[in-house]
Design a protein around this motif. Structure first.
Motif: not given
Lengths: 434, 386, 429
Positions: A59-63, A197-199, A211-216, A220-222
């Motif tokens: 959802d975050r990425l989609a936005s 996994a993301l790395d 950078e955007n992805i990592t912060s997304a 999410t994890l927080s």
């Protein structure tokens, strides 16, 4: 955030569904029901949370736009996440195995065994990348199944070469896997797998802004996933460590779950491993009447399991083979006790396997039709759930018999129908708080 | 006509779950009615005397799929009531004007009540035969019951039953029983000439055919069978017991013979020879029907045996009359009468050094292999012994 | 049983316990006292007639129940099956026969003496006929039968009544005279029947108190005790009359204080569901089974099982003015001797009169007389009352056929469904 979770503790698998405040399903989990019901419930709940994190991340990425690239990334991420999870479990398994290299049976052979285990696990780790590679087909999603079958294959080979008793390695594995299965992975572990996994995915290159992805991901994890209300259901529900008001009968949950999936549902048929249920619900998903198979479990999903064993086939292969039938053998008994004998009798008389299988599927559905008739018949719309709903031969017979006996009706089958009970449970959880 | 032709005709009647023969008989002339009945005994004479066809309903056999019938019964109840309900629900009995549920056991007894609720437009009646065999006690009661039954049949059919018509019916059924008993005697003497499965189909046809037609068919068959030469095999001679209500599939009957057994007596379709002597044609006919039932009818599990020393006597007599070498107790699964009786009968049989085996079946049993094996081993063991 | 907590017991229960053990003692000491023993069945039990000849009444069904509650029946049944009895048939019969094979020990620890006569009151159950043919084979004792015709059309006829009276006059009474050496005294029979009727009045009062809210009794699990004296060896005795006096007082107290029934774990507090039950209970797991009800707040307000030994709440009383005819009517009216449409009428009336939430059927594998047709009955009662039904399966005394998880699962689903429907109606309103 507030989360509402339903857990369906079935005889073979435990399922869970997690929904948010707006009754949107965010995640689902499934695991094998083991002797320890608490663990099964906890594991499946964790799985649902993992699924939820994926949804939230998506959802975050989609936005942020670029939906298509995001989908691609998430596909890779899911695969890689499972790989990380697998590798983690593997290392847990390895150290547990190591701990079992002791006792009178192995005296003097410890180092050979350790060496053998080392080889096995090295190979397993190497194989893991392939197992979770893009487009790889997996027979099961359960660690026990995947690791177990490969371990056995590799260990047999290694044992032969090292002139070691294969049984010793099997024994060590059996002890260890049971211990591993009764361990829970923590939220921290899960977060770590996500990050790793993301790395791994990003290292392979992506057109998206890293950078955007990592912060997304970090966002999410927080998000805390609060277990605002949990409802347990299913055959093993009484063994769940829940207070009574958190437990609902599977009939109620199935009725409501089917209603959530298909709001027009009036009659539900569920064919599970141990029982068959016919349920009538009203326009709000409230159960009006139900019938289950009587004490005799003839014609339930388990029956197909026996047949599969008897024919030396996989459970999922039965339906496709039955679809090849030219004629349908008449099977008069769906008694699990006699299944094998009847089968052998018919094969010896020269009947074709596919024809017999078509007959068996018809027999199961006939039995279900009787239970539905007992529950007051079939009304429009009719929703079919449970493991057998995935079997095309069973569905074909059902369609035929429903039309013959009740006319043309809308028949609903959701590919995720095994989560029906858990979905109903999550809905109950939501209702309890709203 | 050869036996083959007659048997083929019977087979067609047996296979037809729409009861076309009975339907056509009814449609052929106005005023004709059909009265269905379940095992094990009703006085067919009274039905026949009302210009009605007594239609024997022996369940649905092994070729009918049961969907709705199963909805009414738990797994521990036999199959005949399920398939009978299925026959009803699927409209196969829609031409039947009245249904009789004679006393066999609690399952069939209760089916009479189900029928009343499910088919309120059909006259359904439970028919209770006496378990007291004293003419002054059970006899008086039974005469009244027959009178009530007669009146109920008259009402349901709209046809008056006269003494003359009863007498005529009794005459025909006396002949029918005589022919059937003689056929049973012939088979006991030369079982290779009268295969049991053929005999069985003849008996089943009799449940749908008008009695005079059936009488002619029996005569034709006896004559034809005598004329034909069939090879005699070295089979063992056995009496089959316990199959008086729910019938085994035809394949099972064939399997027993194929396994090396000559069936020299059985209790299939018992109604057509339930009375062992002629019903007298003079005097009070209802009383005659009653007395013949009390004094001259077969011993079977649904009849009480007042004296301990008489229990199983009928079976022992039949074994010796038919020169049988062994007994096969073949009972339907969950059949209270047959299964509760079996220990007592098997004690009697073994006290008299007659070997026996037992197994269970359902009208839709699909597996014949175990039956063939058991019957075959039994036949072999009899030969080794004698 | 010993592992279980000691159950809470009322005075009436203790009284009944003492009555039952006195009867067992009387039976097991027949050789010392010279009294004769009659074995017979609960439905169609002719206790007053038996008492007229100073004979003792021994009921094999009750013995099987005793064995079931003492967890002995499982072994007895296997013993009978080893002896050639089918796994398909009634477990009361097999428990009885297996008990004989294992020394026939009565609940008081002494061996049962052989009966002097079997009174085959063939009422509403086919198996009775075979049961006593089987016992007769073992005991080789005189056996007399009373054939009670079934009410196939839902009513009795003069012919049925005459048939039974004639059997009593010409077969049962002469046989009893011969066995006991005592002459039949019809005035004594009248006197005993006067007492029967008195106790029967009280029993009906007891059963109907379940119309109160909260119900002071459980009309299934509790009623099993309440019907005990009248259904067994005490109908016609002063003891039975006295028992009901005590029982009435206890129940009146509970009504006055708005108390619920007394369960083995004490008073049942909350009554969320009022249920009508069709079919006999399971005896091997009786307390566990009951607990599944009271733990969920379900109280049984009416049951058909408490009518197997007589349908007194429908108006029948033993009538001293017409003693033999009245015995005939009694036998004809027992619950399982009534046809299915009548049974449906009775259950429908119970749902309405007792303001119940629905009909639960406990379908018993052993008992086709009860069970064959129960699914149809349930459907019909649902249709007529609009109240939901549920179906569970157990057996009388075969522990292999009681699956606690299975039964509990269905019961809970059923109670929750009632609850949910109730809420659904409220929220819609």
């Amino acid at each position: 955030m507030r989360c509402f979770i339903g857990i369906d503790l079935g005889s073979t698998t435990t399922k869970s569904v997690l929904m948010d405040e707006n009754m949107k399903v965010l995640g689902r989990g499934i695991t094998g029901s083991r002797s320890n019901y608490d663990i099964a419930a906890a594991v499946t709940k964790q799985e649902a949370k993992i699924g939820t994190r994926f949804t939230l991340f998506r959802d975050r990425l989609a936005s942020n736009g670029k939906a298509q690239d995001a989908e691609h990334l998430i596909g890779d991420l899911e695969r890689t996440f499972r790989l990380e999870q697998f590798l983690y479990m593997l290392s847990e398994l390895e150290s547990t195995c190591d701990g079992f290299v002791s006792g009178p049976r192995v005296v003097g052979k410890e180092s050979i065994i350790r060496e053998a285990l080392d080889t096995v696990f090295k190979n397993l780790r190497a194989e893991a990348i392939g197992i979770y590679g893009p487009n790889a087909a997996r027979k099961s999603d359960f660690f026990r199944d995947i690791a177990g079958s490969r371990y056995m294959a590799l260990a047999e080979d290694v044992a032969k070469k090292a002139d070691l008793n294969f049984d010793l390695l099997v024994n060590i594995y059996d002890k260890s896997i049971n211990e591993i299965e009764n361990r829970m992975s923590s939220d921290d572990d899960v977060s770590k797998w996500f990050v790793k996994a993301l790395d791994r995915v990003l290292a392979d290159g992506s057109t998206l802004n890293k950078e955007n992805i990592t912060s997304a991901m970090n966002d999410t994890l927080s998000i805390p996933l609060d277990e605002t209300y949990v409802v347990g259901t299913g055959y093993g529900r009484v063994r769940l460590p829940f207070p009574k008001e958190h437990i609902r009968s599977e009939i109620l949950c199935h009725g409501l779950g089917a209603h959530m999936m298909f709001p027009g549902t009036r009659t539900v048929l569920d064919i599970g491993g141990q029982d068959t249920k016919g349920i009538q619900v009203d326009e709000n998903g409230i159960v009006e009447n139900f019938q289950m198979n009587d004490r005799c479990a003839a014609g339930c999903g388990r029956y197909l399991g026996y047949i599969a064993n008897e024919m030396n086939m996989g459970l999922h292969e039965l339906g496709p083979m039955a679809m090849k039938a030219n004629k349908v053998s008449r099977i008069n008994s769906t008694c699990t006790v006699f299944a094998g004998a009847e089968l052998r009798d018919r094969l010896s008389l020269g009947e074709k396997r596919e024809d017999i299988l078509a007959g068996l599927h018809r027999a199961i559905i006939l039995r279900a039709m009787s239970i539905l008739s007992r529950a007051g018949g079939i009304r429009d719309e009719f929703t079919f759930t449970g493991g057998v709903a995935k079997n095309e031969a069973a569905v074909r017979e059902l369609n035929k018999l429903v039309e013959e006996n009740y006319g043309k009706l809308k028949i609903n089958i959701d590919p995720d129908s095994i989560y029906t009970g858990a979905l109903g449970g999550a809905t109950f959880a939501h209702r309890a708080c709203n | 006509m050869g036996t083959q032709e007659i048997v083929a005709k019977c087979q067609a009647i047996f296979d037809d779950l729409n009861f076309t023969v009975a339907r056509e008989w009814k449609a052929a002339k106005p005023g004709r009615k059909v009265i269905g009945f379940m095992p094990v005994y009703v006085p067919m004479e009274l039905i026949h005397a009302a210009n009605a066809l007594p239609l024997g309903i022996m369940g649905g056999g092994d070729s009918m799929e049961v969907i709705h019938g199963d909805a009414y019964y738990q797994s521990y109840i036999c199959r005949i009531p399920r398939s009978t309900i299925e026959l009803g629900v699927t409209g196969r009995l829609d031409f039947v004007d009245m249904m009789l549920f004679p006393f066999v056991c609690d399952v069939i007894r209760n089916l009479s009540g189900i029928w009343k609720m499910m088919f309120p437009n059909v006259v359904s009646r439970f028919f209770d035969t006496p378990q007291n065999f004293d003419e002054k006690i059970g006899g008086t009661y039974y005469e009244h019951e027959l009178l009530e039954l007669k009146e109920a049949i008259e009402q349901a059919t709209g046809n008056k039953i006269t003494d003359e018509s009863i007498r005529n019916s009794i005459k025909l059924y006396n002949e029918n029983r005589k022919l059937i008993w003689s056929l049973y005697d012939l088979r006991a003497k030369e079982p290779w000439k009268f295969p049991t499965w053929e005999l069985y189909l003849l008996m089943r046809a009799g449940l749908q055919l008008p009695v005079d037609e059936h009488n002619q068919m029996l005569k034709d068959y006896i004559a034809a069978a005598h004329a034909e030469d069939k090879p005699r095999r070295d089979n063992s001679r056995i009496v089959l017991n316990g199959s008086f209500c729910e019938q085994p599939p035809l394949n099972l009957i064939k399997s027993i013979e194929m396994a090396g057994c000559y069936v020299v007596d059985d209790d299939y379709v018992l109604i057509n020879r339930f009375l062992t002597e002629d019903v007298p044609l003079e005097g009070d006919l209802l009383k005659n029907l009653s007395t013949t039932y009390l004094k001259h009818s077969v011993e079977t599990s649904c009849k009480y045996v007042p004296k301990e020393e008489d229990k199983g006597k009928y079976l022992l007599n039949r074994i010796s009359q038919c020169q049988a070498e062994g007994v096969i107790f073949a009972a339907p699964s969950f059949c209270d009468p047959a299964l509760l009786d079996r220990p007592m009968l098997s004690h009697r049989v073994s006290e008299n050094n007659i070997p026996s085996i037992s197994f269970k079946y359902a009208e839709n049993s699909g597996q014949m292999q175990p039956i063939r094996e058991q019957a075959g081993t039994f036949a072999d063991s009899i030969k080794l012994w004698s | 049983m010993s592992a279980e907590k000691e159950a809470v017991k009322d005075e009436s229960m203790l009284l009944q316990k003492a009555m039952i053990s006195r009867n067992y003692d009387a039976i097991t000491s027949k050789h010392e006292t010279g009294r004769k023993v009659v074995s017979t069945f609960v439905p169609g039990n002719l206790n007053e007639l038996v008492m007229c000849f100073d004979m003792l009444n021994n009921l094999p069904e009750i013995n099987a129940i005793q064995a079931g509650m003492r967890k002995l029946s499982g072994g007895y049944i296997m013993e009978a099956e080893k002896g050639g009895h089918s796994e398909d048939v009634c477990t009361y019969v097999k428990a009885d026969i297996g008990q004989m094979a294992r020394g026939n020990i009565a609940p008081n620890g002494k061996p049962f003496p052989d009966p002097d006569i079997l009174l085959l009151s063939y009422t509403g159950c086919y198996t009775f006929m075979k049961w006593f043919e089987l016992l007769r084979e073992q005991y080789k004792c005189p056996t007399v039968m009373v054939h009670v015709p079934y009410q196939g059309d839902g009513h009795t006829t003069q012919n049925m009544r005459d048939y039974i009276v004639k059997q009593l006059k010409e077969e049962v009474i002469p046989t009893f005279e011969r066995i006991s050496g005592k002459k039949f005294d019809i005035d004594l029979l009248r006197e005993l029947m006067t007492r029967s009727a008195k106790a029967e009045d009280d029993l009906v009062w007891v059963i109907e108190t379940a119309k109160h809210k909260p119900s002071p009794i459980d009309a299934y699990f509790g009623a099993v005790y309440y019907v005990g004296p009248i259904f067994s060896a005490f109908r016609g005795t002063q003891e039975a009359v006295d028992y009901y006096k005590v029982l009435k007082k206890e129940i009146q107290y509970r009504i006055d204080n708005k108390m619920g029934p007394i369960t083995p774990e004490g008073e049942m507090k909350e009554q969320k569901y009022r249920i009508v039950v069709e079919g006999p209970p399971n005896w091997t797991n009786y307390r566990e089974f009951w607990k599944m009800f009271y733990d969920e707040g379900a109280v049984v307000v009416a049951s058909s099982y408490s009518k197997v030994g007589g349908t007194y709440d429908m108006g029948f009383r033993h009538d001293p003015k017409n003693p033999l005819e009245s015995l005939a009517d009694y036998c004809l009216g027992c619950y399982t001797n009534r046809n299915l449409p009548t049974r449906v009428d009775i259950l429908e009336k119970y749902i309405n009169d007792y303001e119940a939430d629905g009909l639960l059927t406990n379908s018993i594998k052993s008992c086709n007389s009860f069970s064959a047709g129960q699914l149809m009955m349930m459907r019909e009662v649902e249709k007529r009352t609009g109240k939901p039904g549920a179906f569970i399966e157990t057996d009388l005394v075969d522990p292999r056929y009681f699956s606690a998880a299975n039964v509990k699962n269905r019961l809970e689903s059923y109670f929750q469904m009632i609850e949910q429907k109730r809420r659904g109606v409220k929220s819609a309103a």
